[in-house]
Every structure is written in structure tokens, then in C-alpha cells.
Design an enzyme around this catalytic site. Structure first.
Site, PDB file in Angstrom:
ATOM      1  N   HIS A 130       0.872  -1.181   0.000  1.00  0.00           N
ATOM      2  CA  HIS A 130       0.000   0.000   0.000  1.00  0.00           C
ATOM      3  C   HIS A 130       0.907   1.229   0.000  1.00  0.00           C
ATOM      4  O   HIS A 130       2.021   1.175   0.531  1.00  0.00           O
ATOM      5  CB  HIS A 130      -0.840  -0.058   1.285  1.00  0.00           C
ATOM      6  CG  HIS A 130      -1.915   0.970   1.389  1.00  0.00           C
ATOM      7  ND1 HIS A 130      -1.671   2.271   1.759  1.00  0.00           N
ATOM      8  CD2 HIS A 130      -3.255   0.886   1.201  1.00  0.00           C
ATOM      9  CE1 HIS A 130      -2.814   2.945   1.796  1.00  0.00           C
ATOM     10  NE2 HIS A 130      -3.797   2.126   1.462  1.00  0.00           N
ATOM     11  N   ASP A 210       3.162  -4.311   8.100  1.00  0.00           N
ATOM     12  CA  ASP A 210       1.931  -3.547   7.895  1.00  0.00           C
ATOM     13  C   ASP A 210       0.770  -4.531   8.060  1.00  0.00           C
ATOM     14  O   ASP A 210       0.476  -5.325   7.178  1.00  0.00           O
ATOM     15  CB  ASP A 210       1.951  -2.926   6.493  1.00  0.00           C
ATOM     16  CG  ASP A 210       0.624  -2.249   6.142  1.00  0.00           C
ATOM     17  OD1 ASP A 210      -0.358  -2.409   6.904  1.00  0.00           O
ATOM     18  OD2 ASP A 210       0.573  -1.572   5.105  1.00  0.00           O
ATOM     19  N   GLN A 213      -4.477  -5.030   7.021  1.00  0.00           N
ATOM     20  CA  GLN A 213      -5.494  -5.949   6.499  1.00  0.00           C
ATOM     21  C   GLN A 213      -5.477  -7.296   7.210  1.00  0.00           C
ATOM     22  O   GLN A 213      -6.213  -8.206   6.822  1.00  0.00           O
ATOM     23  CB  GLN A 213      -5.289  -6.163   4.986  1.00  0.00           C
ATOM     24  CG  GLN A 213      -5.465  -4.903   4.174  1.00  0.00           C
ATOM     25  CD  GLN A 213      -6.885  -4.350   4.231  1.00  0.00           C
ATOM     26  OE1 GLN A 213      -7.843  -5.058   4.543  1.00  0.00           O
ATOM     27  NE2 GLN A 213      -7.030  -3.062   3.949  1.00  0.00           N
ATOM     28  N   LYS A 236     -10.333  -0.592  10.630  1.00  0.00           N
ATOM     29  CA  LYS A 236     -10.483  -1.781   9.771  1.00  0.00           C
ATOM     30  C   LYS A 236     -10.782  -3.017  10.617  1.00  0.00           C
ATOM     31  O   LYS A 236     -10.935  -4.119  10.104  1.00  0.00           O
ATOM     32  CB  LYS A 236      -9.223  -2.000   8.934  1.00  0.00           C
ATOM     33  CG  LYS A 236      -8.977  -0.882   7.910  1.00  0.00           C
ATOM     34  CD  LYS A 236      -7.743  -1.172   7.112  1.00  0.00           C
ATOM     35  CE  LYS A 236      -7.217   0.040   6.357  1.00  0.00           C
ATOM     36  NZ  LYS A 236      -8.024   0.443   5.208  1.00  0.00           N
ATOM     37  N   CYS A 385      -4.804   2.361  -3.681  1.00  0.00           N
ATOM     38  CA  CYS A 385      -3.535   2.873  -3.121  1.00  0.00           C
ATOM     39  C   CYS A 385      -2.386   1.894  -3.330  1.00  0.00           C
ATOM     40  O   CYS A 385      -1.498   1.764  -2.467  1.00  0.00           O
ATOM     41  CB  CYS A 385      -3.673   3.212  -1.635  1.00  0.00           C
ATOM     42  SG  CYS A 385      -4.847   4.510  -1.302  1.00  0.00           S
TER      43      CYS A 385
HETATM   44  C1  LIG Z   1      -2.338  -2.678   3.611  1.00  0.00           C
HETATM   45  C2  LIG Z   1      -2.687  -1.291   4.050  1.00  0.00           C
HETATM   46  N1  LIG Z   1      -1.750  -0.527   4.623  1.00  0.00           N
HETATM   47  C3  LIG Z   1      -2.011   0.713   5.048  1.00  0.00           C
HETATM   48  C4  LIG Z   1      -3.265   1.267   4.909  1.00  0.00           C
HETATM   49  C5  LIG Z   1      -3.516   2.660   5.420  1.00  0.00           C
HETATM   50  O1  LIG Z   1      -4.428   2.630   6.470  1.00  0.00           O
HETATM   51  P1  LIG Z   1      -5.064   3.977   7.066  1.00  0.00           P
HETATM   52  O2  LIG Z   1      -5.685   4.695   5.882  1.00  0.00           O
HETATM   53  O3  LIG Z   1      -6.082   3.496   8.034  1.00  0.00           O
HETATM   54  O4  LIG Z   1      -3.980   4.746   7.674  1.00  0.00           O
HETATM   55  C6  LIG Z   1      -4.274   0.529   4.312  1.00  0.00           C
HETATM   56  C7  LIG Z   1      -5.609   1.104   4.088  1.00  0.00           C
HETATM   57  O5  LIG Z   1      -6.355   0.675   3.240  1.00  0.00           O
HETATM   58  C8  LIG Z   1      -3.977  -0.795   3.873  1.00  0.00           C
HETATM   59  O6  LIG Z   1      -4.909  -1.554   3.302  1.00  0.00           O
END
Ligand SMILES: Cc1ncc(COP(=O)(O)O)c(C=O)c1O
Length: 427
Positions: A130, A210, A213, A236, A385
Site C-alpha cells: 500500500h 503492515d 489488512q 479496519k 492505493c
Molecule cells: C495494507 C494497508 N496498509 C495501510 C493502509 C492505510 O491505512 P489507514 O488509511 O487506516 O492509515 C491501508 C488502508 O487501506 C492498507 O490496506
């Protein structure tokens, strides 16, 4: 369409009754919410916990001697403890509250960059990351003259880890940090993070995961994973927006410099020099999202009650009961969607959570998403993203359905019927 799927292991109707939003109509149709990877819906208990804070104990934390401040502080710190327990961190002060995975990753990249990176050093990420796990590291690399290296992704959407006797060929003697998603938001792939971390540790490389998900779907144990840092978003995982966590191993957090300066994160301030507060406050400058954190604590309590309580009876593949249910939805959706002419799934890894991304010949994802919305079905369209990953697969975007514990087989059937109807209109 009649489904041949197995009986769900959890009581979905009992769970659905706890989500007020599921009673909403969209364009006069019952809401079918398949955008859980973007943000999950919230159970009543979480909504209530957040509003109860404002209604009964609203005060700033850690600053007052008065009763409300004490109660607010206790409620916030109780949330830290329940999260510690859920992810099996050794100490509550290893749980740092942030506004989400993005903030957690910016903290990690800024602070680890200052601590570790020298010109010529390397930070290793993957092609499926992401943007939140790309851009902060790119910025850190620019600041310190380091290089960003990328593990490629195979056609099925798995990490291409190199030859079998070298789990990761991309490691070099300049690699300082490995930062990798536990689960891909676009492909649904579950990455073998435990094995990667073990390989990295042999080489003295710091590991960052990270977990945005993963947190709502996998049983996370940070000590078992042996990661240095683990980031996730509260929203999430059935919690409020604007909440997140960065877990960090105590010894590393002690060495890492703070990211943001201000109130709460200090010990003594003079114009000449400031000394910093103890963990976790060193990394929590300013007034936190107290109501959100209390709501997040309740989300974790709720998951413990409804997910892990069921898990004993139904756990499959070492995952939570919710994950087993979502996997059943995934298998059904995969089979039914693949029967549609010209539909291709992007992300066919062996190990996946309930995320399904697809493209259809002659159909633009934006048009498909708009027509599905007309039928009350919420999916996400676009690059999610993950622009470099879109480029890897040669597509401008996909349509993505992502499942949660409250989704049903009947809803998957509605999605499949909705896609068929939309394709007829668009071709
Ligand atoms: C794999 C992953 N990393 C980071 C993020 C960023 O999360 P946030 O927008 O809650 O900061 C997301 C959000 O969709 C994500 O799916």
C-alpha cells in the site's frame, strides 16, 4: 442462485443484529457492504462506548487530578491493555496509539530512518505494498541517502522470494529494514511474514509489518511473529476511524527517537534541551483521540467475545472463526464470479483472506462500481492505493469486494447477480 456452500461456523444473524448500519437502505435497496478492507462497519457496542465517553467522562487524559480525568485515563489505558493482550505483546507500553496505519508507518520510517539509515543502506519492501508502506520509506531514504529495494510479485500475487535455498534473494549486506504487508489489501494474499522475519533476523535486519489488512482476520501474536514493529488501523477492525496502533519491541522503541514533539511526550523541557517521557508516551505527542481509543478497546473486547469465543469450535487453518466464515464467502464468490465471461481475478494466491479483486473485459471498474451501487452493493474500485501493483498486473484498477464477519452467502449471490446485470448493460 442456490448456494452449495457449507453452513457458516458462526451465527451470522446474531452478529448482523449488532450492526445498526446494516438496516440502512441504499437507493431503496438493502445495503450489501463489501468494502470492509477500506473500513469495516461498527458494532453497536463500539458506537456506544465512544459516545458514553463524551456523555459521562469527557476529560483530557494523564493531565488532571480530577475525577473525570482519572476515569478517562483509566478507560484509555484499559483499551491499551486489551489490545496488548489481543496481539500478545509483552508490555502495555509497547502499544503506541496513532491515528492509523499511515501514521504508524510515518512514525516508523521517520524514527528508524534517523536511528539506522546511512548513505548506501537499503530498505526492502514488496511490489504489493500500500502507498502507506511505500511513500514514508521513500521519504526516509531520500533524507538519509538510502535506497528502496522491491521484492517482486508473481502472476498469482505472491511474493517472488527467490531460489529455495535463499528465502529472499533481495537481502544484501546493506539491507537495514524489511517492511512488508502481512496481508495485501488489493490481492488478499497472506504473506509468510513469520518466515521472512526469521530470515531477516539472522542477518540483523529490523522488521516492520503492515498489519492493516490482517488485524481483523488473523490471530496476531507479535511475540510469535518475532517482528520488531507491527502497525494496524483500528477502523479496519470494527473500531472507530482515526485510531491505530504501532506495536514495538521495548528495546527497539527505547532506542528510537520520537517522531512528533509537543505536550505529553516530554519529561523536562528547557529552551536548551528537552528530555522525553517514558514509553509509550514518548511517541504520543498531544491530546490523543481518547473517545476513539476507548471505542477501539471495545472493538477488541467485542472481537474477543464473538470471534475468538467461536474460534474453539470452528477454527480452520489456524485463523479466527470470522476468518473461516469469510474464507467460505471467498471460495463461493471466486467460483461464481469466475463463471462470468471475460472476468479475471487479480490475486489468486494459495493463502488469502476474504478479498477478491477482479477485472472484466470491456467493462470499466468505475462504471461497474456505480451500477452496483445503484443496487445497494458497496464495492471499491480503482487502484486501492497500490499503483505500482496495478502497473505490475497491467491494469488501471480493479473492482474489489472485501468480506467481513457479518456478510452472507445471499449477499455474495446478490453481488454475482449484480455484476452479471451490469455487464449486460455495459457491453
Ligand atoms: C495494507 C494497508 N496498509 C495501510 C493502509 C492505510 O491505512 P489507514 O488509511 O487506516 O492509515 C491501508 C488502508 O487501506 C492498507 O490496506
Amino acid at each position: 442462485m442456490k448456494s452449495a456452500a457449507v453452513q457458516p461456523a458462526i451465527n451470522v444473524e446474531e452478529i448482523r443484529a449488532q450492526f445498526p448500519i446494516l438496516k440502512e437502505l441504499v437507493h431503496g435497496k438493502p445495503l450489501v457492504y463489501f468494502d470492509n478492507a477500506a473500513t469495516s462497519q461498527k458494532p453497536r457496542r463500539v458506537i456506544k462506548a465512544e459516545s458514553a465517553y463524551y456523555a459521562t467522562i469527557n476529560a483530557n487524559v494523564h493531565r488532571g487530578v480530577h475525577t473525570l480525568s482519572t476515569k478517562a485515563t483509566e478507560a484509555q489505558e484499559a483499551a491499551r491493555e486489551i489490545i496488548r493482550k489481543h496481539i500478545n505483546a509483552k508490555h502495555a507500553h509497547e502499544v503506541i496509539f496513532t491515528s492509523g496505519t499511515t501514521a504508524s508507518m510515518n512514525l516508523a520510517a521517520f524514527s528508524l530512518g534517523q536511528l539506522l539509515l546511512k548513505p548506501g543502506d537499503e530498505v526492502l519492501i514488496s511490489e504489493m505494498e500500500h502507498h502507506a508502506n511505500i511513500v514514508p520509506w521513500q521519504m526516509a531514504c531520500e533524507r538519509h541517502g538510502a535506497k528502496l529495494k522491491v521484492i517482486p510479485v508473481t502472476d498469482s500475487g505472491e511474493l517472488a522470494l527467490g531460489s529455495s535455498d535463499h528465502l529472499i534473494d533481495q537481502f544484501s549486506d546493506r539491507t537495514r529494514i524489511l517492511t512488508i504487508s502481512h496481508v495485501s489489501n488489493t490481492l488478499g494474499t497472506i504473506n509468510p511474514v513469520k518466515e521472512l522475519i526469521a530470515e531477516a533476523k539472522k542477518r540483523g535486519i529490523i522488521t516492520v509489518v503492515d498489519g492493516a489488512q490482517a488485524i481483523a482476520h488473523l490471530d496476531i501474536d507479535v511475540q510469535d511473529l518475532s517482528c520488531d514493529l507491527y502497525a494496524f488501523s483500528g477502523h479496519k477492525a470494527y473500531g472507530p476511524t482515526g485510531t491505530g496502533v504501532l506495536y514495538g519491541r521495548e528495546e527497539l522503541l527505547e532506542r528510537m527517537p520520537p517522531w512528533q514533539g509537543g505536550g505529553e511526550m516530554i519529561d523536562v523541557v528547557t529552551f536548551e534541551k528537552t528530555t522525553y517521557a517514558k514509553l509509550p508516551f514518548k511517541f504520543e505527542a498531544g491530546t490523543p483521540h481518547i473517545a476513539g481509543i476507548i471505542g477501539l478497546g471495545e472493538a477488541f473486547r467485542w472481537m474477543e467475545d464473538y470471534d475468538f469465543a467461536f474460534a474453539k469450535a470452528s477454527a480452520e487453518r489456524g485463523k479466527s472463526a470470522f476468518a473461516a466464515h469469510e474464507h467460505m464467502l471467498l471460495e463461493h464468490a471466486t467460483k461464481e464470479l469466475l463463471a462470468i465471461d471475460g472476468l479475471r481475478i487479480i490475486g489468486t494466491a494459495k493463502e488469502k483472506v476474504g478479498v477478491i479483486s477482479f477485472v472484466i473485459d470491456g467493462v470499466h471498474h468505475y462504471d461497474l462500481g456505480t451500477l452496483l451501487d445503484q443496487q445497494g452493493i458497496a464495492v471499491r474500485t480503482g487502484h486501492h492505493c497500490t499503483q505500482p501493483l496495478m502497473e505490475r498486473f497491467g491494469v488501471s484498477g480493479t473492482t474489489r469486494a472485501s468480506f467481513a464477519c457479518f456478510n452472507t452467502i445471499a449477499e455474495v449471490d446478490a453481488l454475482v447477480a449484480g455484476v452479471k446485470k451490469a455487464v449486460k448493460m455495459l457491453r
